[in-house]
Design an enzyme around this catalytic site. Structure first.
Site, PDB file in Angstrom:
ATOM      1  N   LYS A 112       0.406  -1.409   0.266  1.00  0.00           N
ATOM      2  CA  LYS A 112       0.589  -0.354   0.146  1.00  0.00           C
ATOM      3  C   LYS A 112       1.184   0.742  -0.342  1.00  0.00           C
ATOM      4  CE  LYS A 112      -4.335  -2.274   1.838  1.00  0.00           C
ATOM      5  NZ  LYS A 112      -5.482  -2.064   2.483  1.00  0.00           N
ATOM      6  N   LYS A 196      -5.805 -10.389  -5.599  1.00  0.00           N
ATOM      7  CA  LYS A 196      -6.444 -10.300  -4.621  1.00  0.00           C
ATOM      8  C   LYS A 196      -7.961  -9.668  -4.860  1.00  0.00           C
ATOM      9  CE  LYS A 196      -6.572  -7.939  -0.890  1.00  0.00           C
ATOM     10  NZ  LYS A 196      -7.135  -7.731   0.407  1.00  0.00           N
ATOM     11  N   LYS A 199     -11.329  -4.517  -2.222  1.00  0.00           N
ATOM     12  CA  LYS A 199     -12.367  -2.921  -2.099  1.00  0.00           C
ATOM     13  C   LYS A 199     -11.852  -1.526  -2.875  1.00  0.00           C
ATOM     14  CE  LYS A 199     -14.124  -3.515   2.419  1.00  0.00           C
ATOM     15  NZ  LYS A 199     -12.462  -3.288   2.861  1.00  0.00           N
TER      16      LYS A 199
HETATM   17  N1  AQP Z   1     -10.156 -11.463  -2.010  1.00  0.00           N
HETATM   18  C1  AQP Z   1     -10.569 -12.284  -0.755  1.00  0.00           C
HETATM   19  N2  AQP Z   1     -10.579 -12.546  -0.677  1.00  0.00           N
HETATM   20  C2  AQP Z   1     -10.729 -13.601   0.674  1.00  0.00           C
HETATM   21  N3  AQP Z   1     -10.860 -12.650   1.464  1.00  0.00           N
HETATM   22  C3  AQP Z   1     -10.411 -11.288   1.398  1.00  0.00           C
HETATM   23  N4  AQP Z   1     -11.065 -10.194   2.469  1.00  0.00           N
HETATM   24  C4  AQP Z   1     -10.157  -9.472   1.614  1.00  0.00           C
HETATM   25  N5  AQP Z   1     -10.418  -9.688   0.312  1.00  0.00           N
HETATM   26  C5  AQP Z   1     -10.599 -10.918   0.420  1.00  0.00           C
HETATM   27  C6  AQP Z   1     -10.559 -10.581   3.924  1.00  0.00           C
HETATM   28  O1  AQP Z   1     -11.954  -9.666   3.969  1.00  0.00           O
HETATM   29  C7  AQP Z   1     -11.565  -9.461   5.365  1.00  0.00           C
HETATM   30  C8  AQP Z   1     -11.680  -7.188   5.381  1.00  0.00           C
HETATM   31  O2  AQP Z   1     -10.690  -7.043   6.101  1.00  0.00           O
HETATM   32  P1  AQP Z   1     -10.698  -5.244   5.890  1.00  0.00           P
HETATM   33  O3  AQP Z   1     -11.667  -4.493   5.540  1.00  0.00           O
HETATM   34  O4  AQP Z   1      -9.182  -4.889   6.895  1.00  0.00           O
HETATM   35  O5  AQP Z   1      -9.850  -5.190   4.346  1.00  0.00           O
HETATM   36  P2  AQP Z   1      -8.567  -5.211   3.242  1.00  0.00           P
HETATM   37  O6  AQP Z   1      -8.238  -6.708   3.789  1.00  0.00           O
HETATM   38  O7  AQP Z   1      -7.316  -5.244   3.396  1.00  0.00           O
HETATM   39  O8  AQP Z   1      -9.494  -6.231   2.016  1.00  0.00           O
HETATM   40  P3  AQP Z   1     -10.162  -5.280   1.021  1.00  0.00           P
HETATM   41  O9  AQP Z   1     -11.349  -5.265   0.826  1.00  0.00           O
HETATM   42  O10 AQP Z   1      -8.898  -5.784   0.256  1.00  0.00           O
HETATM   43  O11 AQP Z   1     -10.031  -3.847   1.512  1.00  0.00           O
HETATM   44  P4  AQP Z   1      -9.471  -2.531   1.471  1.00  0.00           P
HETATM   45  O12 AQP Z   1      -9.104  -2.429  -0.022  1.00  0.00           O
HETATM   46  O13 AQP Z   1      -9.474  -1.475   1.898  1.00  0.00           O
HETATM   47  O14 AQP Z   1      -7.377  -2.488   1.422  1.00  0.00           O
HETATM   48  C9  AQP Z   1     -10.345  -9.808   6.272  1.00  0.00           C
HETATM   49  O15 AQP Z   1     -10.921 -10.800   6.696  1.00  0.00           O
HETATM   50  C10 AQP Z   1      -9.341  -9.546   4.731  1.00  0.00           C
HETATM   51  O16 AQP Z   1      -9.166 -11.625   4.902  1.00  0.00           O
END
Ligand code: AQP
Length: 333
Positions: A112, A196, A199
């Site tokens: 990031k 992966k 969001k």
């Molecule tokens: N692609 C994925 N497959 C399986 N699990 C996933 N998680 C996220 N993406 C996948 C799981 O969802 C939860 C969300 O955690 P978060 O909101 O703290 O953010 P993150 O892990 O960084 O997920 P994002 O969607 O990619 O958000 P942004 O873009 O904001 O960083 C966790 O349990 C994660 O493992």
């Protein structure tokens, strides 16, 4: 009964399918057998400097999506992280136990921050995994249901818990275990099926957002990147696109991947995509209706969150008190 804790950031108007399949379905499944605590981690979302009004709105929207997915406030605790100030307080104690190099090795930070440049990267993004460790240790958590991308952060939480027990005596912290379900631990971007789904993806075309217009979702599935072969089989290394679609199909229908592969013997990628689009849309339509129901009544939603915060704080406050004491902070009379 063991204690479960997990959270998600309100970093988008909508959660994405990876959040749902990787984590949220596990949250719902685990709440019967365990004492579960689920949190909208708004303090974490501050690391990317969101617009204040947008953050507030997304915090409610994220909670509404947890409820629509089946998180039941009668069985689980559902709350907003900033409503329980003990999270931020414990994060300070833990940041004083975390090595600078140790935090710098976190791959999510490296990814990031390399996108944002050193001026755009906040210190909060650097200490994000320490705040996450605080979230988990604050509830003497045994099990943390997350997707694969959180494995390394969870490892840090475990290391910190073990370090506290060594420094301040056994029983200072509970060492948490990850709960990562292999089949759905990593859902991939439809356009770039080796990264992966996220969001905050740069392009929305590979993303399935739970609150997207079903027509848009169907179109994105039909345009998913596959490969130059014709055969439908599950082979993540050689066929990441098709394997990802099969994973999603299986997770949403409960049918084993092998059975789905057998169903499509002799059929083409187009058939698989068309049917999967129907499956996803069939899941999203009632989900979206439930979310809109919760959002139409923000007073009731806030009530649920306030009650959750009271219950969470009743657990968090004594833990923090124990840790303050073990760390040697003189307690106020
Ligand atoms: N692609 C994925 N497959 C399986 N699990 C996933 N998680 C996220 N993406 C996948 C799981 O969802 C939860 C969300 O955690 P978060 O909101 O703290 O953010 P993150 O892990 O960084 O997920 P994002 O969607 O990619 O958000 P942004 O873009 O904001 O960083 C966790 O349990 C994660 O493992």
């Amino acid at each position: 009964r063991s204690r479960i804790f997990s959270g998600m950031q309100p970093t988008s108007d909508s959660l994405q399918l990876g959040n749902y399949l990787g984590a949220l379905t596990q949250w719902v499944a685990l709440q019967d057998e365990h004492d579960a605590i689920y949190c909208v981690v708004d303090l974490h979302a501050l690391t990317v400097n969101p617009d204040p009004a947008v953050l507030r709105d997304r915090t409610r929207r994220t909670a509404a999506q947890f409820l629509a997915a089946g998180v039941d406030p009668a069985r689980s605790i559902l709350f907003v992280q900033s409503h329980v100030p003990e999270h931020a307080e414990l994060a300070w104690l833990l940041s004083c136990q975390t090595g600078f190099g140790e935090a710098g090795r976190m791959t999510q930070f490296k990814d990031k921050s390399s996108k944002q440049g050193s001026e755009g990267t906040t210190v909060g993004l650097f200490t994000y995994p320490v705040l996450m460790a605080a979230d988990i240790l604050l509830y003497d958590t045994n099990l943390v249901p997350v997707g694969e991308d959180q494995r390394q952060h969870l490892e840090l939480s475990r290391d910190l818990a073990q370090r506290l027990n060594q420094r301040f005596g056994p029983g200072t912290a509970v060492v948490p275990d990850p709960h990562i379900v292999k089949a759905t631990a990593k859902i991939y971007d439809l356009q770039d099926p080796t990264s992966k789904m996220s969001k905050s993806a740069e392009s929305p075309n590979g993303l399935i957002e739970l609150l997207d217009d079903p027509k848009v979702v169907a179109k994105r599935i039909r345009s998913a990147v596959t490969d130059a072969e014709r055969e439908i089989r599950f082979d993540p290394a050689a066929k990441p696109g098709i394997s990802n679609l099969l994973t999603i199909y299986s997770a949403l229908t409960g049918r084993p991947v092998d059975a789905i592969v057998a169903d499509y013997d002799g059929k083409g990628y187009g058939d698989l995509k068309k049917d999967l689009a129907e499956v996803v849309v069939g899941f999203l339509a009632p989900f979206q209706e439930r979310v809109h129901g919760y959002l139409a009544d923000p007073a009731s939603l806030d009530e649920v969150l306030a009650d959750g915060a009271d219950r969470a704080q009743a657990l968090a406050a004594p833990t923090l008190e124990r840790l303050y004491d073990r760390f040697g902070l003189l307690r106020r009379r």
